[in-house]
Design an enzyme around this catalytic site. Structure first.
Site, PDB file in Angstrom:
ATOM      1  N   HIS A  96       8.103  -1.184   0.511  1.00  0.00           N
ATOM      2  CA  HIS A  96       7.152  -2.266   0.747  1.00  0.00           C
ATOM      3  C   HIS A  96       5.713  -1.759   0.707  1.00  0.00           C
ATOM      4  O   HIS A  96       5.420  -0.620   1.088  1.00  0.00           O
ATOM      5  CB  HIS A  96       7.400  -2.910   2.112  1.00  0.00           C
ATOM      6  CG  HIS A  96       8.489  -3.937   2.115  1.00  0.00           C
ATOM      7  ND1 HIS A  96       8.478  -5.032   1.280  1.00  0.00           N
ATOM      8  CD2 HIS A  96       9.623  -4.039   2.864  1.00  0.00           C
ATOM      9  CE1 HIS A  96       9.550  -5.772   1.509  1.00  0.00           C
ATOM     10  NE2 HIS A  96      10.278  -5.185   2.458  1.00  0.00           N
ATOM     11  N   CYS A 148       4.386  -3.562  -3.630  1.00  0.00           N
ATOM     12  CA  CYS A 148       3.423  -4.652  -3.796  1.00  0.00           C
ATOM     13  C   CYS A 148       2.014  -4.194  -3.438  1.00  0.00           C
ATOM     14  O   CYS A 148       1.824  -3.290  -2.629  1.00  0.00           O
ATOM     15  CB  CYS A 148       3.825  -5.822  -2.919  1.00  0.00           C
ATOM     16  SG  CYS A 148       5.357  -6.600  -3.463  1.00  0.00           S
TER      17      CYS A 148
END
Length: 322
Positions: A96, A148
Site C-alpha cells: 500500500h 498507489c
C-alpha cells in the site's frame, strides 16, 4: 563491470506487504517480490547473499517488513556500497501507498507520498531522499514502487516521464484491488493503537515508534525545511536516485487476482516482468517505463507508470545490465 580493479556489487532489498487477515489485505505483493528475486538472479547478475527479502506472510521466517526493518535493511545496503566501484543498489516495494499533508512550501499536490509498511510506520519521500544522498560516489539506487501514489517517492527527483492520460478502457474491477490507503484510514488505524484523538499523524507515529518514525515526523517544521534545503543543495551535485513508480502521484496502482483463484500480482510489477521477458537485451530506464505503460494500457489499466531521475540516468541501462 569493474572500476579501478574492484568488482561491482549488486545489492537488493525486496519488500512485499500483503497485510494478511486485515481489512487492508492485498494478494499479489509477495508474488511480485518472489518474481523479481528470480529475475535479479537469472538476468541481472545478483547473488542470493547480496539480497534481503522482507515479507509479511504469516508463516514466513523472513524478516517482517516493518518501517524500522525496511529502513534498517536499506541502510545496510547503502553501507555495503563502496565509493567509486559503480555498485548497483535496487529496492523493490509492493504494498500500500498513501498521501499525507505536506509541510513543504510550494508542493504541487500539498501532500507527500509515503509507503505503508506492515506496522503502518510510514516511510516518506523525505526518508528516501535522505537515503539517496548517503550513496557513495558512482553508486546507483534504483527503486521500483508498485504502490498507489508512488510518483514522487524520492523527494526532489526530476520527473522524466510524468502525468499522462489515455482512453476510457477499464479492467473488470471485480478482479482488482487498489493498493491505496486513504489518509483517513491510516489515521484511524493509528488512533486505534495510540488511543489519542488528533488528526496530526506525526503525534501517533512518534507515540508508537519514537526514534524509528520517519524524518518528516521527528523534526520540527523549521528544522525539516532546513534539512530539505541542504538535501537539495547536495542533490544538485550528486543524484544517483532512479524511481520507477507504478503510477502518478495522484493515481492508484492495481493488485490483481487472488480472490477467485489464479495467481495474484501487481499490475505494474507484472508489466515490468512482461517487458523484460519480451526484450532480452539491455533496456534504458525510460524505455522500460514507456513499454510498461503500453502493456498496462493494452490491458485496460488506468494507471500510468512514471520515471524520476537525472537526465543521464533516464538514458542509463536498467540495473546496468551486463
Amino acid at each position: 563491470m569493474e572500476q579501478q580493479g574492484v568488482a561491482t556489487r549488486r545489492l537488493a532489498v525486496l519488500v512485499g506487504c500483503n497485510y494478511p487477515n486485515t481489512r487492508n489485505e492485498l494478494h499479489g505483493c509477495v508474488n511480485d517480490v518472489l518474481a523479481m528475486k528470480e529475475t535479479l538472479l537469472t538476468r541481472f547478475g545478483f547473488k542470493k547473499e547480496d539480497m534481503e527479502v522482507l515479507t509479511d506472510e504469516p508463516d514466513s521466517k523472513l524478516l517482517k517488513p516493518t518501517g524500522a526493518n525496511i529502513k534498517a535493511a536499506l541502510r545496510r545496503m547503502v553501507e555495503k556500497a563502496q565509493n567509486g566501484t559503480g555498485d548497483v543498489l535496487f529496492f523493490h516495494y509492493s504494498g500500500h501507498g498513501t498521501r499525507i499533508p505536506s509541510a513543504k512550501l510550494a508542493h504541487p499536490f500539498k501532500q507527500d507520498e509515503a509507503i505503508v509498511p506492515c506496522d503502518f510506520n510510514l516511510i516518506t519521500d523525505v526518508d528516501f531522499r535522505e537515503l539517496v544522498n548517503q550513496l557513495p560516489k558512482g553508486t546507483s539506487f534504483t527503486m521500483i514502487s508498485d504502490s498507489c501514489h508512488s510518483g514522487g517517492l524520492i523527494d526532489k527527483e526530476k520527473e522524466q516521464i510524468g502525468p499522462y492520460s489515455s482512453g476510457d478502457r477499464s479492467l473488470d474491477m471485480e478482479t482488482t484491488t487498489s493498493r491505496a490507503l486513504p489518509f483517513k484510514e491510516v489515521l484511524d488505524h493509528l488512533s486505534s493503537l495510540t488511543g489519542i484523538f488528533t488528526s496530526d499523524i506525526g503525534t501517533h507515529l512518534l507515540e508508537l515508534f519514537g526514534g524509528d518514525a520517519g524524518l518528516k515526523f521527528r523534526l520540527p517544521t523549521i528544522d525539516l525545511m532546513d534539512l530539505l534545503e541542504k538535501m537539495t543543495l547536495r542533490e544538485r551535485h550528486v543524484d544517483s536516485g532512479i524511481l520507477l513508480s507504478g503510477c502518478q502521484a495522484d493515481e492508484t496502482s492495481a493488485d490483481v487476482g487472488g480472490r477467485g483463484g489464479g495467481k495474484a500480482y501487481g499490475a505494474f510489477s507484472n508489466a515490468i516482468q512482461t517487458v523484460l521477458k519480451e526484450n532480452g537485451g539491455a533496456l534504458k530506464n525510460k524505455e522500460l517505463v514507456m513499454m510498461a505503460r503500453e502493456v498496462l494500457e493494452k490491458l485496460g489499466f488506468q494507471q500510468h507508470p512514471c520515471l524520476y531521475c537525472s537526465d543521464q540516468n533516464a538514458d542509463a541501462t536498467f540495473l546496468s545490465q551486463p
